[in-house]
Design a protein around this motif. Sequence first.
Motif, PDB file in Angstrom:
ATOM      1  N   ARG A  30       0.808  -1.216   0.000  1.00 52.79           N
ATOM      2  CA  ARG A  30       0.000   0.000   0.000  1.00 52.79           C
ATOM      3  C   ARG A  30       0.847   1.274   0.000  1.00 52.79           C
ATOM      4  O   ARG A  30       0.304   2.365  -0.186  1.00 52.79           O
ATOM      5  CB  ARG A  30      -0.955   0.001   1.196  1.00 52.79           C
ATOM      6  CG  ARG A  30      -2.009  -1.100   1.065  1.00 52.79           C
ATOM      7  CD  ARG A  30      -3.144  -0.951   2.057  1.00 52.79           C
ATOM      8  NE  ARG A  30      -4.364  -1.504   1.463  1.00 52.79           N
ATOM      9  CZ  ARG A  30      -5.574  -1.015   1.623  1.00 52.79           C
ATOM     10  NH1 ARG A  30      -5.759   0.050   2.356  1.00 52.79           N
ATOM     11  NH2 ARG A  30      -6.613  -1.582   1.053  1.00 52.79           N
ATOM     12  N   GLU A 312     -12.876  -1.143   6.729  1.00 57.99           N
ATOM     13  CA  GLU A 312     -13.170  -0.593   5.409  1.00 57.99           C
ATOM     14  C   GLU A 312     -11.895  -0.487   4.562  1.00 57.99           C
ATOM     15  O   GLU A 312     -10.783  -0.591   5.069  1.00 57.99           O
ATOM     16  CB  GLU A 312     -13.822   0.776   5.545  1.00 57.99           C
ATOM     17  CG  GLU A 312     -15.136   0.767   6.314  1.00 57.99           C
ATOM     18  CD  GLU A 312     -16.245   0.031   5.589  1.00 57.99           C
ATOM     19  OE1 GLU A 312     -16.747   0.542   4.586  1.00 57.99           O
ATOM     20  OE2 GLU A 312     -16.591  -1.084   6.034  1.00 57.99           O
ATOM     21  N   LYS A 313     -12.073  -0.261   3.261  1.00 60.44           N
ATOM     22  CA  LYS A 313     -10.935  -0.258   2.334  1.00 60.44           C
ATOM     23  C   LYS A 313     -10.068   0.985   2.466  1.00 60.44           C
ATOM     24  O   LYS A 313      -8.847   0.929   2.287  1.00 60.44           O
ATOM     25  CB  LYS A 313     -11.443  -0.379   0.894  1.00 60.44           C
ATOM     26  CG  LYS A 313     -10.332  -0.632  -0.115  1.00 60.44           C
ATOM     27  CD  LYS A 313     -10.877  -1.039  -1.464  1.00 60.44           C
ATOM     28  CE  LYS A 313      -9.737  -1.397  -2.423  1.00 60.44           C
ATOM     29  NZ  LYS A 313     -10.242  -1.859  -3.737  1.00 60.44           N
ATOM     30  N   VAL A 314     -10.674   2.119   2.752  1.00 57.15           N
ATOM     31  CA  VAL A 314      -9.948   3.388   2.875  1.00 57.15           C
ATOM     32  C   VAL A 314     -10.311   4.035   4.203  1.00 57.15           C
ATOM     33  O   VAL A 314     -11.493   4.100   4.562  1.00 57.15           O
ATOM     34  CB  VAL A 314     -10.299   4.354   1.720  1.00 57.15           C
ATOM     35  CG1 VAL A 314      -9.584   5.688   1.902  1.00 57.15           C
ATOM     36  CG2 VAL A 314      -9.941   3.745   0.369  1.00 57.15           C
ATOM     37  N   THR A 336     -21.202  11.289  -0.219  1.00 51.89           N
ATOM     38  CA  THR A 336     -20.984   9.864  -0.483  1.00 51.89           C
ATOM     39  C   THR A 336     -22.284   9.071  -0.530  1.00 51.89           C
ATOM     40  O   THR A 336     -22.250   7.839  -0.533  1.00 51.89           O
ATOM     41  CB  THR A 336     -20.060   9.259   0.595  1.00 51.89           C
ATOM     42  OG1 THR A 336     -20.713   9.318   1.878  1.00 51.89           O
ATOM     43  CG2 THR A 336     -18.733   9.998   0.670  1.00 51.89           C
ATOM     44  N   GLN A 339     -22.573   6.375   2.094  1.00 54.60           N
ATOM     45  CA  GLN A 339     -21.732   5.177   2.058  1.00 54.60           C
ATOM     46  C   GLN A 339     -20.581   5.220   3.058  1.00 54.60           C
ATOM     47  O   GLN A 339     -20.057   4.177   3.453  1.00 54.60           O
ATOM     48  CB  GLN A 339     -21.164   4.979   0.650  1.00 54.60           C
ATOM     49  CG  GLN A 339     -22.220   4.659  -0.396  1.00 54.60           C
ATOM     50  CD  GLN A 339     -21.580   4.344  -1.734  1.00 54.60           C
ATOM     51  OE1 GLN A 339     -20.878   3.353  -1.892  1.00 54.60           O
ATOM     52  NE2 GLN A 339     -21.836   5.196  -2.714  1.00 54.60           N
ATOM     53  N   PRO A 356     -15.971   2.475   1.869  1.00 50.32           N
ATOM     54  CA  PRO A 356     -16.006   1.067   1.450  1.00 50.32           C
ATOM     55  C   PRO A 356     -15.190   0.770   0.200  1.00 50.32           C
ATOM     56  O   PRO A 356     -14.908  -0.381  -0.097  1.00 50.32           O
ATOM     57  CB  PRO A 356     -17.493   0.812   1.205  1.00 50.32           C
ATOM     58  CG  PRO A 356     -18.057   2.157   0.838  1.00 50.32           C
ATOM     59  CD  PRO A 356     -17.272   3.136   1.656  1.00 50.32           C
ATOM     60  N   HIS A 357     -14.837   1.800  -0.578  1.00 47.96           N
ATOM     61  CA  HIS A 357     -14.013   1.587  -1.771  1.00 47.96           C
ATOM     62  C   HIS A 357     -13.213   2.853  -2.039  1.00 47.96           C
ATOM     63  O   HIS A 357     -13.350   3.862  -1.318  1.00 47.96           O
ATOM     64  CB  HIS A 357     -14.878   1.204  -2.985  1.00 47.96           C
ATOM     65  CG  HIS A 357     -15.965   2.177  -3.310  1.00 47.96           C
ATOM     66  ND1 HIS A 357     -15.722   3.396  -3.911  1.00 47.96           N
ATOM     67  CD2 HIS A 357     -17.316   2.127  -3.093  1.00 47.96           C
ATOM     68  CE1 HIS A 357     -16.856   4.042  -4.071  1.00 47.96           C
ATOM     69  NE2 HIS A 357     -17.848   3.318  -3.585  1.00 47.96           N
ATOM     70  N   ASP A 358     -12.356   2.810  -3.074  1.00 46.03           N
ATOM     71  CA  ASP A 358     -11.474   3.939  -3.331  1.00 46.03           C
ATOM     72  C   ASP A 358     -11.912   4.770  -4.534  1.00 46.03           C
ATOM     73  O   ASP A 358     -11.118   5.509  -5.109  1.00 46.03           O
ATOM     74  CB  ASP A 358     -10.034   3.451  -3.531  1.00 46.03           C
ATOM     75  CG  ASP A 358      -9.896   2.477  -4.689  1.00 46.03           C
ATOM     76  OD1 ASP A 358     -10.930   2.118  -5.279  1.00 46.03           O
ATOM     77  OD2 ASP A 358      -8.760   2.066  -5.002  1.00 46.03           O
ATOM     78  N   GLN A 359     -13.190   4.676  -4.901  1.00 48.51           N
ATOM     79  CA  GLN A 359     -13.703   5.426  -6.054  1.00 48.51           C
ATOM     80  C   GLN A 359     -14.343   6.744  -5.631  1.00 48.51           C
ATOM     81  O   GLN A 359     -15.352   7.167  -6.191  1.00 48.51           O
ATOM     82  CB  GLN A 359     -14.730   4.567  -6.808  1.00 48.51           C
ATOM     83  CG  GLN A 359     -14.195   3.219  -7.256  1.00 48.51           C
ATOM     84  CD  GLN A 359     -12.971   3.360  -8.159  1.00 48.51           C
ATOM     85  OE1 GLN A 359     -13.020   4.109  -9.135  1.00 48.51           O
ATOM     86  NE2 GLN A 359     -11.897   2.661  -7.837  1.00 48.51           N
ATOM     87  N   ALA A 383      -4.921   3.276   2.508  1.00 46.52           N
ATOM     88  CA  ALA A 383      -5.600   3.246   1.217  1.00 46.52           C
ATOM     89  C   ALA A 383      -4.723   2.491   0.223  1.00 46.52           C
ATOM     90  O   ALA A 383      -3.512   2.376   0.419  1.00 46.52           O
ATOM     91  CB  ALA A 383      -5.868   4.659   0.700  1.00 46.52           C
TER      92      ALA A 383
END
Length: 426
Positions: A30, A312-314, A336, A339, A356-359, A383
């Motif tokens: 990472r 969570e992812k991030v 968000t 989210q 929950p995601h990096d988008q 992240a």
Amino acid sequence: MALVVDPGTQNIDLKAWQYCHPHWHRQMERISRQSPEALLVPHSRAALTEIFRTAHREKITIIPCGNGTKLAWGGLTPKVDWLVSTRQLNRIVDHAVNDLTITVEAGITFAELQNHLRPHKQYLPLDPSFPNQATLGGIVATADTGSLRQRYGGVRDLLLGITMLRADGTLAKAGGKVVKNVAGYDLMKLLTGSHGSLATITELTFRLYPIQEQSQTILMLGSSAQIRQAQGQILNSVVTPAAADLLSPRLLQQLQRGTGEDWGLLLRFEAIRESITAQLQELDAIGQRLGLVSQPENFNLWEQLRDALSGEKVSAKVGILSDQSMALLQYIETLTNGQAIARIHCKSGLGIIAFPHDQFLRQFRTIRDFCQAHHGFFTILDAPYRLKQQFEPWGYPGDALPLMRRIKQQFDPQNILSPHRFVGGI
């Protein structure tokens, strides 16, 4: 590069990188595209010193760490040769029970320290991430305090003394072993939160607190406007919780609390029975005036809260003026589409936001702009590498960078410690 350490030095576990546990690989992936050559785990301060002298002589880059729980925090590094872990430097050096102070080596875990203190009815009032695995050195290096700063302050407020190993293998000390101590430069504050960029911590002295007679956790639920009013009234009342966190709706859902639209205010009281009773009566009066739903909770809810945010992812750390903290949470909720999950400490305005995601690249930029416009910050902690390439993790806009770079030059002129991982690529 040869992994050469003086053979006369006491035990050093040296593990080639390809044979390291997957945990270490996941963390390093990472922050760097080039794997380190090895993980070195010295069993004595003499061995650690020899490692640093060798690295300084050969210009070998190092990331100091403990158990690697927060290794992925911070900026990207183009290359690091060795990871050097202090996890085997884990002795309790001195516990002055009557003075409520303790000196420990940096590799002791937070859980091990609390287990030692519990029979003496004492504790270190921090609430860090990964408390079972995180070492005290890593907690100080990342300034990872948690919710208890509401009452007891941050890491630097509990730190009395420090012993560090500089990049050239020179030992240095600051502070002492007593609460009222003003000897020397206040290097404790300088190293707290420096992410291993200036020196490696070897020993720490903390002030302790007695374990309180009683503890009670209360969750208050309501609309964002109601919770915002409750926050303001509590901060201006005789109610003095040890911890008080604002919670977002989705976080409450993950904790199986609330209706899905509720916002939350989670409070923890630690005191003698009479004090808690009086404070709960005042809290109940505030809740009734504002039409909030209040319910007692099990102490385990704090652990569940911490686990939810670390899953969570991030994850990101935010700081903002306390009277703007609910506005920030509402802003993130809207950006968000509900989210993100979030907690912000009522008094300090510091908190953790997890995604929950990096988008969310556009949203991250917008959130940072909001925080900076309100005298705050938005820093990405953990992240994927790709996100940190696109979005600089620290985002520091202040004017202290020239001074910070001069300090780095003084402590680590060859830039071998945690290169490029700190603010401004330091």
